[in-house]
Design a protein around this motif. Structure first.
Motif, PDB file in Angstrom:
ATOM      1  N   UNK A 451      -2.195  16.132 -13.713  1.00  0.00           N
ATOM      2  CA  UNK A 451      -1.381  15.359 -14.647  1.00  0.00           C
ATOM      3  C   UNK A 451       0.081  15.349 -14.223  1.00  0.00           C
ATOM      4  N   UNK A 452       0.550  16.464 -13.674  1.00  0.00           N
ATOM      5  CA  UNK A 452       1.937  16.514 -13.239  1.00  0.00           C
ATOM      6  C   UNK A 452       2.179  15.866 -11.896  1.00  0.00           C
ATOM      7  N   UNK A 453       1.242  16.033 -10.948  1.00  0.00           N
ATOM      8  CA  UNK A 453       1.443  15.539  -9.588  1.00  0.00           C
ATOM      9  C   UNK A 453       0.902  14.136  -9.363  1.00  0.00           C
ATOM     10  N   UNK A 454      -0.277  13.837  -9.906  1.00  0.00           N
ATOM     11  CA  UNK A 454      -0.944  12.552  -9.657  1.00  0.00           C
ATOM     12  C   UNK A 454      -1.308  11.888 -10.983  1.00  0.00           C
ATOM     13  N   UNK A 455      -0.329  11.457 -11.751  1.00  0.00           N
ATOM     14  CA  UNK A 455      -0.648  10.917 -13.085  1.00  0.00           C
ATOM     15  C   UNK A 455      -1.549   9.691 -13.055  1.00  0.00           C
ATOM     16  N   UNK A 524       5.954  19.974 -12.344  1.00  0.00           N
ATOM     17  CA  UNK A 524       5.923  18.612 -11.789  1.00  0.00           C
ATOM     18  C   UNK A 524       6.138  17.562 -12.872  1.00  0.00           C
ATOM     19  N   UNK A 525       5.571  17.790 -14.050  1.00  0.00           N
ATOM     20  CA  UNK A 525       5.747  16.827 -15.138  1.00  0.00           C
ATOM     21  C   UNK A 525       7.208  16.762 -15.592  1.00  0.00           C
ATOM     22  N   UNK A 526       7.910  17.885 -15.542  1.00  0.00           N
ATOM     23  CA  UNK A 526       9.323  17.886 -15.943  1.00  0.00           C
ATOM     24  C   UNK A 526      10.174  17.051 -15.005  1.00  0.00           C
ATOM     25  N   UNK A 527       9.734  16.904 -13.744  1.00  0.00           N
ATOM     26  CA  UNK A 527      10.551  16.205 -12.751  1.00  0.00           C
ATOM     27  C   UNK A 527      10.169  14.749 -12.543  1.00  0.00           C
TER      28      UNK A 527
END
Length: 531
Positions: A451-455, A524-527
């Motif tokens: 979810x964070x890297x490959x949405x 990753x999601x924060x960025x």
């Protein structure tokens, strides 16, 4: 304009989007039966062993609940049809449900369906494309199964009946998903309704195969996988029955489509209150409102399923303890040498895999909220990204713990009541279910990482991860796959309780990996950009 104008282009688009997921489904489900047939030849080489296997398995209703009736286990084909016929049909049905919903209701949820519909596209084109892709994948799986079984040296007639039975199940569930996609307003609801139909079909088949009410098996698409009797009668008439049911279900879906508005379901959700309840003042409260329906539904399923499985566990002892073949089968499924304990170990392991499915579903709710542009307005307030994600992940982690506890209580209580030892049985089964949590949480952590890297790819890849873990856990040990391949599933490292020795080190490693995956996913999601 033709109502199916543009179908060919939409089929190409669907195949382009599913170019990774569908081949995985086809290869895994299509090749497992042939591997099972080869394994049978290695384990049961003498006629005496095969005759004893049929005599013991066919007379035990507890075994029939899981695998169906054992018509003839003296041949590799008959054993393969009995041992995995229901399960490959079950997974094919799930594949069909997810595929149809993904390319119909989910497209309307995200707004892509409206964009496509504004072009020169017929009213039935989107549904037709989804049905063709899901149905085509089901037929392809059945064909691969048949050809692989023939390549393994089994009779062609039985091989094609086996493959046809699997394909027909997929076609029937394709029709069911086409119906639920018209009834429900959201893809999650449509998936849940169709999956509930599949679950009910499994329970109806289990009751029919293990009791005198054998007519119930005829009401279940999963029951037809055995009633077609591949390699032990080859009933093509049952296949014809399945095709008729698939056509009827699909016809209902097509009939319902014009009766609803675009981007709406036939059953409209009831209007909410004019003002929000006081307790809906936090992200966690909103997440509870979004997750509670699914969590309650899963809880009901686990209570019912656990009660059924726990009540039949004691009947496994009817398989004579000196039957080495029966013990070997259960031992290779991941349990201990004691038949009842091995059966319970298999059952709690299956519940652990089902809990992982819920965990991925709960995690992907974040992506659904993001795509539907409901997360962005919330994050525009003082709510931080971490606070928002943790409000959903609380259900992915605590919800899985709750379901694990429910399953353990249901299985342990019913088994203890039948065996006359509630405290002992409950403690053993609860231990077996609790140790599943680190593996479940690792899969949830991987879904969060994606979810964070490959949405954009998270939905397809996350479901592929859990499907691969389940398939390797169920069939890897039986098919004698290389250990390094089986170990790719987190569930391969879970102690097989009750019966086996509790080893803490693998659980610690699984929990540590889950923590790392979770931390990387949240960072990753924060960025990244929202949406």
């Amino acid at each position: 304009m033709s109502p199916i104008l543009g179908t060919r282009h939409l089929v190409r688009l669907a195949l382009r989007r599913d170019r990774i997921v569908l081949p995985i489904w086809v290869v895994l489900i299509g090749t497992v039966p042939a591997s099972m047939a080869r394994t049978y030849e290695q384990f049961f080489q003498s006629e005496a062993d095969r005759a004893g296997l049929t005599a013991n398995m066919a007379a035990n209703p507890s075994i029939a609940v899981l695998y169906g009736p054992a018509y003839d286990l003296s041949t590799a084909g008959g054993f393969t049809a009995w041992r995995i016929g229901v399960f490959v049909a079950l997974f094919t049905g799930l594949m069909a449900i997810f595929t149809v919903t993904r390319h119909t209701r989910a497209e309307e949820d995200t707004g892509r369906g409206e964009l496509i519909g504004s072009a020169v596209v017929g009213r039935f084109a989107m549904l037709t494309a989804a049905v063709l892709v899901a149905g085509g994948a089901s037929v392809t799986i059945g064909l691969v199964q048949a050809l692989a079984l023939i390549g393994a040296g089994l009779p062609a007639g039985g091989a094609f009946v086996f493959g046809a039975a699997t394909a027909v199940t997929g076609l029937v569930l394709t029709g069911v998903a086409a119906v639920t996609a018209q009834i429900a307003e959201y893809s999650r609801t449509a998936n849940g309704m169709a999956s509930a139909v599949l679950g009910i079909a499994f329970l109806v088949r289990a009751v029919g195969d293990s009791s005198e009410a054998t007519w119930l098996s005829w009401l279940s698409p999963l029951g037809w996988a055995h009633l077609a009797r591949p390699f032990t009668g080859d009933r093509w008439a049952v296949i014809a029955l399945g095709l008729a049911a698939a056509v009827a279900a699909g016809a209902v879906g097509y009939a319902l489509l014009p009766r609803r508005d675009f981007d709406a379901g036939l059953v409209r959700p009831r209007p909410g209150a004019a003002t929000a309840a006081p307790w809906l003042g936090s992200p966690l409260a909103l997440a509870w409102r979004l997750h509670r329906g699914a969590l309650i539904g899963w809880t009901v399923v686990f209570v019912a399923g656990g009660a059924v499985m726990g009540s039949i566990a004691d009947g496994i002892s009817a398989l004579a303890t000196d039957n080495e073949q029966a013990q070997e089968i259960f031992a290779r499924m991941g349990g201990s040498d004691a038949l009842v304990e091995a059966f319970l170990a298999v059952i709690v392991g299956m519940f652990g895999m089902l809990v992982a499915v819920y965990g991925v579903q709960a995690t992907l709710r974040m992506r659904a909220e993001e795509v539907a542009v409901r997360a962005e307005p919330l994050l525009a307030t003082r709510v931080s990204r971490l606070r928002w994600t943790w409000s959903h992940l609380a259900f992915a982690f605590l919800g899985t713990a709750w379901l694990t506890l429910v399953a353990g209580l249901a299985v342990g209580l019913t088994h203890g009541l039948r065996a006359g030892d509630v405290p002992g049985a409950l403690g053993d089964v609860l231990a077996g279910t609790v140790v599943q949590l680190p593996a479940v949480w690792l899969i949830v952590g991987i879904a969060t990482l994606l979810f964070g890297l490959l949405p954009k790819q998270v939905v397809a890849v996350a479901w592929a991860v859990v499907a691969l873990a389940v398939l390797l856990s169920l069939f890897g040990p039986i098919l004698d796959l290389p250990r390094v391949v089986v170990d790719a599933s987190p569930f391969a490292h879970v102690p097989k309780l009750p019966g086996a020795e509790l080893t803490v080190a693998p659980l610690v490693w699984l929990a540590a990996l889950a923590t790392v995956a979770l931390a990387v996913g949240l960072g990753s999601f924060r960025r990244r950009d929202v949406g």
